[in-house]
Each structure stands twice: as C-alpha cells, then as structure tokens.
Design an enzyme around this catalytic site. Structure first.
Site, PDB file in Angstrom:
ATOM      1  N   ASP A   1       9.206  -3.554   5.652  1.00 30.59           N
ATOM      2  CA  ASP A   1       8.028  -3.927   4.902  1.00 30.59           C
ATOM      3  C   ASP A   1       7.872  -2.213   4.382  1.00 30.59           C
ATOM      4  O   ASP A   1       7.734  -1.656   5.442  1.00 30.59           O
ATOM      5  CB  ASP A   1       6.453  -4.140   5.592  1.00 30.59           C
ATOM      6  CG  ASP A   1       6.445  -5.395   5.713  1.00 30.59           C
ATOM      7  OD1 ASP A   1       7.549  -6.224   5.948  1.00 30.59           O
ATOM      8  OD2 ASP A   1       5.484  -5.867   6.051  1.00 30.59           O
TER       9      ASP A   1
ATOM     10  N   HIS B   1      14.785  -4.233  10.590  1.00 35.88           N
ATOM     11  CA  HIS B   1      15.472  -5.321  10.589  1.00 35.88           C
ATOM     12  C   HIS B   1      16.883  -5.656  10.523  1.00 35.88           C
ATOM     13  O   HIS B   1      17.166  -4.633   9.671  1.00 35.88           O
ATOM     14  CB  HIS B   1      14.998  -6.651  10.949  1.00 35.88           C
ATOM     15  CG  HIS B   1      13.707  -6.975  11.464  1.00 35.88           C
ATOM     16  ND1 HIS B   1      13.354  -8.132  12.386  1.00 35.88           N
ATOM     17  CD2 HIS B   1      12.010  -6.629  10.872  1.00 35.88           C
ATOM     18  CE1 HIS B   1      12.003  -8.752  12.117  1.00 35.88           C
ATOM     19  NE2 HIS B   1      11.929  -7.325  11.741  1.00 35.88           N
TER      20      HIS B   1
ATOM     21  N   SER C   1       7.842   6.653   8.560  1.00 36.78           N
ATOM     22  CA  SER C   1       8.427   6.669   8.418  1.00 36.78           C
ATOM     23  C   SER C   1       9.873   6.225   7.784  1.00 36.78           C
ATOM     24  O   SER C   1       9.395   6.121   6.682  1.00 36.78           O
ATOM     25  CB  SER C   1       9.217   5.961   9.959  1.00 36.78           C
ATOM     26  OG  SER C   1       8.224   5.904  11.010  1.00 36.78           O
TER      27      SER C   1
END
Length: 297
Positions: free
Chosen positions: A113, A169, A256
C-alpha cells in the site's frame, strides 16, 4: 501540502501527514536543518523511539492514531485492543480478503500500500529521486556489478506513509536471493525531505535483494528505512519457492520506501501511473492491485 492521484475517483487527494508542522520545520528552516543533522537523522534517535513504540506504554497512542487518520480497522486481522504496543499495531496483518491479489501471471501487482511513481528507460547513474535530484543505482545498493543489466529498464518507487499498511509482498512467483543490509542515516522519505535533501535513498539505512521472478525477469527489491523506523524485518525464506502475493517482510514504526528495478522490456506500467508521474504526482495504490503487465513486443 501533498497531493496524490486517486485512481478510483480520478481526482487528486490531499494527504494528511503525521507530524506535518514538525517535518516542515525540520526540513525547511535553518535551525531545523541543524537539529536534523545533529540529532534526528542519527540511528540513536530512531532506535530510542522505536524501543518506546515496542513498550506497553505506547499502546495508548493507538486509538488516537486510528481516529486522527481514519484508518479502516475492519481490514485488520485482530481488534486494536489486542495489540500489546504501537509497533504491533503499526506492522499489523490484514484479513485475507482485505487485499485481493490479481493472480494472472501476466499482471504486475503492487507489492505494498503506498504512493507510486514510475520511471521508464532509466539511466542507472541518474535515477530520479524528485525533480532536481538524482542518484545512482550503484550507490543505492553499494554494488558496481549487479546494476548493469538494469540499464534502460524501469524503476518503481513506492512511498509508504505512517498511516499505511506496512508489510511488503512479492509481485510474482519465483525465488529470492538472501538480502543485504546497508547501514545509513534516518532521514524522512516524505516529499518535504526529498525536495530538500539530495541522495536521501542512498544515505538512509536500507536492505536489498534480487528476486528471480518467473514472469518479469530479475527484479531488485530495495527496502529503505526512515526517521523513527526501528527496523526492517525480512520474513521470507531465501532461495525457496515463493508464491505471488506472499509476504516478504515489514517495517516497524515510521514512513518508509520500497523501490523495485526491472530489466529492459520486462514490464509495461499502466498509462495512468506514468502520466501522473510526468505531471509530478504520486498515484495511490494498494497491495495486490494491477499496476502493469508483462511486456509484449
């Protein structure tokens, strides 16, 4: 004020920034910049705050953070009252159906996301950080040999702000090499910082690995820490078979960045993302959603 493109509404949204006034002071004023260089960018500053966020005393921050940033807790795997500390909440897992993954082997999905910018036909010595600032891939991963075959390829930069789901991921089936750690500073990766500090990505703490994707060639994964990010945690098993959408790891507290590098003629990024990047806007994406396709001649 940070604006980003919302693919679903086709409108531009204003991002609500955690610590907005603080960031503007730190990165835009002479006194703030001195404070940044002396204290804020140092490992000890982020480490101490990270340690606090792992204590039971930080739990009281969770409810106000959810309310202030309107976080949808219906997606979360557990109730917020069951978290032991703020870091547990920050690195939360989601319900299995919260992020549908497009399993078509030709479809490139987002690994996180976040807010995405995409650059095609990259010059490895002049990769765009933000308008006016560039950096070298060799400097980013501290390796002079690996980057050569990625010249004229594609670079995808995913910025995760503190309100985002903070697990990253895999974009495809394949195998991933062991990760390498590079020590560094802890500058913010917010656009306010990127506009004022050159080579932020090459200065910050980071980890990188090569993912041997079945459908998109070799991909360099780079995870970059930032101010108050206590740790980058890798959870995958190196050199083992990996499924599309499988978790690679997660960040503890703080904004991040994840950067992916692809070889030439391996992917075609969706047009709306490329168009928004050229206009100077990031595009909001969710983990598992389509952001491109396998390259076809």
């Amino acid at each position: 004020m940070i604006r980003y493109f919302n693919r679903r509404t086709k409108n531009y949204n204003i991002e609500k920034v955690a610590g907005d006034a603080y960031l503007k002071w730190i990165y835009s004023s002479p006194l703030g910049m001195k404070f940044l260089e002396i204290i804020v960018k140092k490992k000890i500053f982020s480490k101490l705050y990270g340690l606090f966020c792992s204590t039971k005393y930080s739990k009281r921050k969770i409810r106000s953070f959810i309310d202030d940033f309107n976080i949808d807790m219906s997606e979360c795997a557990i109730d917020y009252n069951d978290f032991n500390c703020f870091n547990d909440f920050f690195s939360r897992s989601l319900k299995k159906n919260a992020r549908p993954i497009n399993m078509n082997k030709k479809i490139l999905i987002s690994p996180v996301d976040g807010r995405l910018t995409a650059y095609e036909h990259i010059n490895l010595n002049k990769i765009v950080q933000i308008k006016g600032f560039t950096y070298s891939l060799c400097d980013l991963i501290n390796n002079n040999k690996t980057p050569v075959k990625f010249n004229n390829g594609t670079c995808l930069i995913f910025r995760l702000c503190p309100t985002d789901y903070h697990r990253f991921h895999f974009i495809d089936w394949g195998k991933c090499e062991s990760y390498k750690k590079i020590k560094g500073d802890y500058y913010s990766v917010n656009p306010i910082s990127l506009e004022n500090i050159s080579n932020v990505f090459c200065k910050n703490k980071r980890e990188w690995s090569i993912f041997h994707s079945n459908n998109f060639g070799d991909v360099i994964y780079v995870e970059i820490g930032a101010t108050c990010v206590g740790s980058i945690i890798q959870t995958y098993c190196p050199k083992k078979d990996i499924s599309k959408g499988a978790e690679k790891g997660y960040f503890k507290f703080g904004g991040s960045t994840v950067i992916l590098f692809f070889e030439k003629n391996k992917i075609t990024v969706d047009k709306d993302i490329i168009e928004q990047t050229k206009k100077g806007y990031e595009t909001r994406v969710l983990m598992g959603e389509k952001i491109g396709i396998q390259y076809e001649n």
